[in-house]
Design an enzyme around this catalytic site. Structure first.
Site: not given
Length: 183
Positions: A15-19
């Site tokens: 998913g989102c690389f921030w997570c």
């Protein structure tokens, strides 16, 4: 004399690389986590290009770790428990091929262990639906723009961080409390 390998690298998309970055930064033995793009068809893609979903890249975190402190199977456990590996090209509200569940393995051992773990997860019924995580050879990593790096730590008050990343991180910390870096 054979030189002992000090570190190893794996590239995860969940998913989102921030997570993904925020979660793996917490683990003892993880030396660095870099947000970026992998698995696509164009060179040096930008975030704007990735967001179109047409480049074939996934948002990923490239993780450098010390295998004497944290094993690859432990990283796999963290990977599969920190996102939904049963949804095709999405994590929560993030939809598109750039958000797919993927392991870009860097060596044959990572490939074998990833495939074995995925097979065991599916056989065990750990998830209501089959794990569809892509397991592919690592080819190229493109570091994301600087404002994406260390995102949660730098922008913890941002709405996405508060409503998406923070709850995931708290859940993760409860399960992996014995593997976390000292705070």
């Amino acid at each position: 004399m054979i030189k002992e390998k000090i570190t190893d690298t794996v590239t995860f998309g969940a998913g989102c690389f921030w997570c993904v970055e925020a979660i793996f930064q917490q683990l003892k033995g993880v030396i660095s986590v870099t947000s970026g793009y992998s698995g696509g068809s164009i060179q040096n893609p930008t975030y704007k290009e990735i967001c179109t979903g047409t480049t074939g890249h996934a948002e990923v975190a490239q993780i450098v770790y010390d295998p004497k402190v944290i094993s690859f199977p432990e990283l796999l456990e963290a990977f599969w428990s920190s996102h939904d590996p049963t949804t095709m090209n999405r994590q929560g509200a993030d939809i598109g091929t750039q958000y797919r569940s993927v392991i870009f393995y860097h060596n044959s051992e990572q490939k074998e262990l990833s495939e074995k773990y995925k097979k065991e997860l599916n056989a065990s019924g750990a998830f209501k639906n089959p794990v569809i995580t892509e397991i592919a050879p690592f080819a190229k990593f493109y570091k994301a723009e600087d404002y994406h790096q260390n995102y949660f730590n730098s922008n913890g008050d941002a709405p996405y961080c508060q409503f998406v990343i923070a709850p995931k991180l708290e859940k993760f910390k409860k399960v992996f409390h014995d593997k976390l870096k000292a705070q």
